[in-house]
Design an enzyme around this catalytic site. Structure first.
Site, short mmCIF file in Angstrom:
data_model
loop_
_atom_site.label_atom_id
_atom_site.label_comp_id
_atom_site.label_asym_id
_atom_site.label_seq_id
_atom_site.Cartn_x
_atom_site.Cartn_y
_atom_site.Cartn_z
CG ASP A 81 -0.39 0.82 2.77
OD1 ASP A 81 0.81 -0.26 3.08
OD2 ASP A 81 -0.38 1.09 3.31
CD GLU A 114 4.17 1.84 6.98
OE1 GLU A 114 4.97 2.09 7.79
OE2 GLU A 114 3.76 2.11 5.97
#
Length: 450
Positions: A96, A157
């Site tokens: 991500d 994250e």
């Protein structure tokens, strides 16, 4: 085969894989994998997760799983069992990314990998898709693994939502390893091999100040009417002194960084500080960045300039990020921050403080066999001794790994040197960093078992 011949062979294989590495990164960057459905379709994260799973399966990891975590994100886990008696290495990364922010500030399309002046530009090209490609290239260069390898790629994250942390705690055996390589950091500078030894922790809060039942005409009521935005400005100004030092009673702010120093001239250039603007704080750059607390105002809710009225604001809100160095307890820092905000809110205005999240600082152990092997691998790859640094950012997962696997050596490294401008417009990566770091990781995997 001699050590020199093995190194030369690995170096040649990694170099030959760089065109594929560029193609891999171009595909990864094209996924708009921001783990926030309010901004981007969740299907983009799904596509990125599946690509990672397929790529590492093709690179020789044999057990592949897509695991939904507590926050709804998907963790990719791929592994290859260790030979009898050999250790296992866990490779971490995340697929991500941060949103592109102001797309108009980008000089190249944020979701299209673009080569410019020898660097590869695109959102996630360094943080952390460049590190995914680093892991992938290292494994491709070393098909006959003498150690066990487990790859875990996180899917949330950048949102700090803790999905993988809870997943590790609930599934400790799935990711158990003797050495853990956190591929979400980088070198002190491009070409300078660096292991990150410390991370700051963080405390995030939203502070809201209310003074009136609603906005009031500034001509009829301005003066005696308590201005909520002015109150918030006064509170925020109290968090730093005139030199820019963070000043919160109960949060130590005079520590000194004992290791490698960060020249102020280099920091000026790396951070693109405007000409004539001074750096903040009384310590060295390394002190301020790695050893002391730092309070940042991440955002303010207030009337925008365009469309604002001649009215006294009744409510104002700010999101605050307090970074804390190793040795500072985040719960204590949170209590100190709340006490400071309460004490400095003027006029008995109503103040509400919402805790968004907190994470503890981290310090890695050094001197173990994995660290020794990795330092040697980095030095061999770059042709110069490896150094160490702290990092001002936070990776809460490191503390979860340390608690869950207390005997494992945790090492932080990667391709994210300062010129990458991670989290900002015009993020980029130096392809030579991918090449050197992939070679270092391949050398480490080849030698660690011995």
């Amino acid at each position: 085969m001699t050590e020199d011949a093995r190194t030369a062979g690995l170096r040649a294989r990694v170099a030959a894989l760089m065109s594929q590495a560029k193609s891999d990164l171009a595909q990864l960057v094209s996924f708009r994998s921001v783990a926030d459905p309010r901004q981007f379709p969740p299907e983009e994260c799904d596509l990125a997760a599946q690509w990672v799973a397929d790529a590492f399966a093709a690179a020789g990891l044999t057990k592949i799983g897509l695991h939904e975590t507590q926050d709804g994100s998907t963790a990719v886990v791929a592994s290859r069992q260790a030979p009898e008696g050999a250790p296992t290495v866990l490779l971490y990364c995340h697929y991500d990314v941060q949103p592109p922010m102001d797309e108009g500030a980008w000089r190249t399309p944020p979701w299209e990998l673009t080569e410019r002046d020898g660097r590869w530009y695109g959102r996630g090209s360094a943080d952390c898709k460049g590190n995914i490609v680093m892991h992938l290239t290292a494994l491709r260069a070393l098909p006959d693994l003498p150690v066990g390898v487990t790859l875990v790629a996180e899917g949330s994250e950048e949102q700090g939502s803790g999905g993988l942390e809870r997943f590790v705690e609930a599934n400790p055996d799935l990711l158990r390893a003797d050495a853990i390589v956190i591929g979400d950091c980088g070198n002190f500078a491009a070409g300078v091999p660096t292991l990150t030894e410390t991370l700051r922790g963080n405390v995030n809060v939203v502070v809201t100040i209310e003074t009136l039942a609603g906005p009031l005409h500034s001509g009829m009521f301005g003066g005696p009417a308590p201005d909520a935005l002015a109150a918030l400005i006064q509170v925020l100004a109290s968090l730093r002194d005139e030199r820019g030092n963070t000043t919160i009673a109960g949060v130590p702010g005079d520590q000194v960084w004992p290791g490698v120093q960060y020249p102020s001239e280099q920091f000026h250039a790396d951070a693109a500080v405007l000409r004539g603007v001074e750096l903040t704080g009384d310590g060295t750059v390394a002190d301020m960045l790695w050893a002391r607390p730092a309070l940042t105002v991440l955002g303010i809710d207030a009337p925008p300039v365009v469309g604002s009225a001649a009215a006294v604001p009744s409510i104002a809100r700010a999101r605050l990020n307090l970074r804390i160095p190793p040795g500072t307890d985040p719960a204590q820092a949170y209590r100190a921050l709340v006490a400071h905000l309460d004490a400095h809110t003027p006029w008995h205005a109503e103040v509400t403080i919402e805790l968004e999240g907190m994470g503890a600082p981290f310090r890695s152990r050094t001197g173990g066999p994995a660290h020794v092997a990795m330092e040697a691998a980095l030095s061999t790859s770059y042709g110069r001794p490896a150094t160490t640094q702290g990092q001002g950012g936070s990776i809460p997962l490191c503390n979860v790994f340390a608690a869950t696997y207390p005997d494992a050596e945790i090492m932080l490294l990667g391709v994210e040197e300062p010129k990458c401008l991670i989290h900002a417009p015009n993020e980029s990566v130096d392809p030579k960093e991918i090449e050197h770091m992939a070679l270092a990781e391949a050398l480490f995997l080849a030698t660690y078992a011995g």
